[in-house]
Motif scaffolding. Structure first.
Motif: not given
Length: 81
Positions: A42-43, A51-55, A57-60
């Protein structure tokens, strides 16, 4: 009425074989995602995927913490004045 007679001609031009040919990019993507470089799939797409993965995870994590906070607040008894 005249414009209705042009529809079949325009439709045949839109789907004719003289349109530009698109290059198949699937083999390049397969090489990218199948190489063994130790990254999760996925990365492997690059910076945008990271960046999408980190965003995500942060929102989750933020949403989970926010939900747990309000569950804690709701579970506390109200002080009677």
């Amino acid at each position: 009425m005249n414009h209705l007679l042009k529809v079949p001609v325009l439709a045949s031009r839109a789907f004719s074989s003289s349109a530009r040919q698109l290059r198949n990019k699937v083999p390049e993507a397969q090489k990218l995602f199948q190489e063994d470089n130790g990254l999760p799939v996925h990365i492997k797409g690059g910076t945008g995927d990271v960046m999408l993965y980190r965003a995500t995870m942060t929102l989750t994590i933020a949403g989970t913490c926010y939900s747990l906070y309000w569950l804690l607040v709701a579970s506390m008894p109200q002080k009677k004045a």
